[in-house]
Enzyme design. Structure first.
Site, mmCIF file in Angstrom:
data_model
loop_
_atom_site.group_PDB
_atom_site.id
_atom_site.type_symbol
_atom_site.label_atom_id
_atom_site.label_comp_id
_atom_site.label_asym_id
_atom_site.label_seq_id
_atom_site.Cartn_x
_atom_site.Cartn_y
_atom_site.Cartn_z
ATOM 1 N N SER A 223 -17.223 19.105 -9.000
ATOM 2 C CA SER A 223 -15.765 19.087 -8.942
ATOM 3 C C SER A 223 -15.239 17.714 -8.547
ATOM 4 C CB SER A 223 -15.272 20.113 -7.924
ATOM 5 O OG SER A 223 -15.804 19.836 -6.639
ATOM 6 N N CYS A 224 -16.052 16.680 -8.767
ATOM 7 C CA CYS A 224 -15.694 15.360 -8.261
ATOM 8 C C CYS A 224 -14.740 14.624 -9.177
ATOM 9 C CB CYS A 224 -16.948 14.520 -8.053
ATOM 10 S SG CYS A 224 -17.872 14.253 -9.569
ATOM 11 N N GLY A 225 -14.435 15.160 -10.344
ATOM 12 C CA GLY A 225 -13.501 14.494 -11.229
ATOM 13 C C GLY A 225 -14.161 13.748 -12.360
ATOM 14 N N THR B 73 -20.956 16.303 -6.670
ATOM 15 C CA THR B 73 -20.500 17.658 -6.927
ATOM 16 C C THR B 73 -19.919 17.768 -8.313
ATOM 17 O OG1 THR B 73 -18.203 17.436 -6.207
ATOM 18 C CG2 THR B 73 -19.816 17.877 -4.491
ATOM 19 N N PHE C 128 -20.254 9.439 -6.453
ATOM 20 C CA PHE C 128 -19.385 10.215 -7.330
ATOM 21 C C PHE C 128 -20.077 11.370 -8.021
ATOM 22 C CE2 PHE C 128 -21.200 7.242 -10.394
ATOM 23 C CZ PHE C 128 -21.408 8.031 -11.515
#
Length: 288
Positions: free
Chosen positions: A121-123, A119, A116
């Site tokens: 932008s993974c949340g 990146t 996870f």
């Protein structure tokens, strides 16, 4: 490989002059599927070339390997779905790469809880992302005694730009370069449509040369410094990351927590040092 650039027709319009039609040189962007032991791991959009380095660097960023002797071989594969020049031709288009790890090296987990942090932008963000990188990294960059003169550091963007051969033709590629901090020597430079891919290719070069961890080095990038790029530097044991543009807030937090020197807005004779400024030697006359 001859697929780094492509020629496409373009209509160029200049106000007050009119339009002209001519071919334009573009940076190629194609998918690369990276497999490990035949099992699909990830698909990334990249500029073809140095694919083995890209895969090796990606595996370092993912915490799958941390030394050159853990990476055994890699081979481009063809086959159904790989996008031959003519549909169904079976021609190897070099868009699938299968990596073999050394005996005894565990295969990468498909568990999303392990991946996870990869990146920005993974949340997920903040402390969870930072803790994940610190937990997985095999190297402690905070203890690196590297020190670099500010004037020498200021020369790196020009050195980077001078060696961007494909950017000169297309204007559309990011670049990452690794320098020896003591001598300022350029060790390796890679270009790609993705800044993260360019960094992975640099780290992958170090894997294939069995040079990890990259102590005493500076990673210079052509754009901004994201959380992901700081992560990749930490995972490879790089103590200094310099960017010509801005860092993100999470990039600064990770750099500070990891003990990495993060430099942004490195342009001309000025720079902003966001963490571990003690590693940058500033002449007394230039001090504030």
């Amino acid at each position: 490989m001859g697929r780094i650039t492509a020629r496409k027709p373009v209509v160029k319009i200049r106000l007050g002059v009119g339009e002209t039609r001519r071919p334009d040189t573009l940076a190629v962007e194609e998918p690369l599927e990276i497999r490990v032991g035949g099992a699909p791991l990830v698909v990334t959009m990249r500029t073809p070339g140095h694919d083995v380095e890209l895969a090796a660097g990606f595996l370092v960023s993912e915490g799958v390997i941390s030394r050159g002797d853990e990476f055994r071989t890699a081979i481009h594969c063809g086959g159904p779905g790989t996008g031959g020049a003519v549909a169904g031709s079976g021609e190897n288009t070099y868009n699938m790469l299968d990596v073999a790890l050394a005996p005894g090296v565990p295969a990468p987990s498909s568990d999303i809880t392990r991946n996870f942090y990869t990146t920005s932008s993974c949340g997920l963000c903040g402390k969870a992302s930072i803790d994940a990188v610190e937990t997985v990294s095999a190297y402690d960059v905070s203890g690196d005694a590297v020190r670099m003169d500010a004037a020498a550091l200021a020369r790196l963007p020009d050195e980077l730009r001078a060696h961007q051969a494909v950017f000169d033709k297309t204007g559309g590629l990011h670049a990452a370069a690794l320098f020896d901090a003591a001598s300022g020597e350029l060790l390796v430079l890679r270009e790609d449509v993705g800044r993260h891919n360019a960094v992975d290719k640099v780290v992958g070069w170090a894997v294939l040369e069995d040079r990890l961890p990259l102590r005493g080095t500076v990673l210079q990038v052509s754009g901004r410094a994201s959380f992901e790029l700081v992560q990749k530097a930490v995972m490879a044991g790089i103590p200094v990351l310099a960017a010509v543009s801005a860092p993100s807030s999470l990039a600064v937090e990770l750099a500070d927590a990891s003990g990495l020197t993060l430099v942004g807005f490195l342009r001309g004779e000025s720079m902003n040092v966001y963490s571990r400024a003690d590693r940058i030697a500033v002449p007394e006359a230039a001090g504030v």
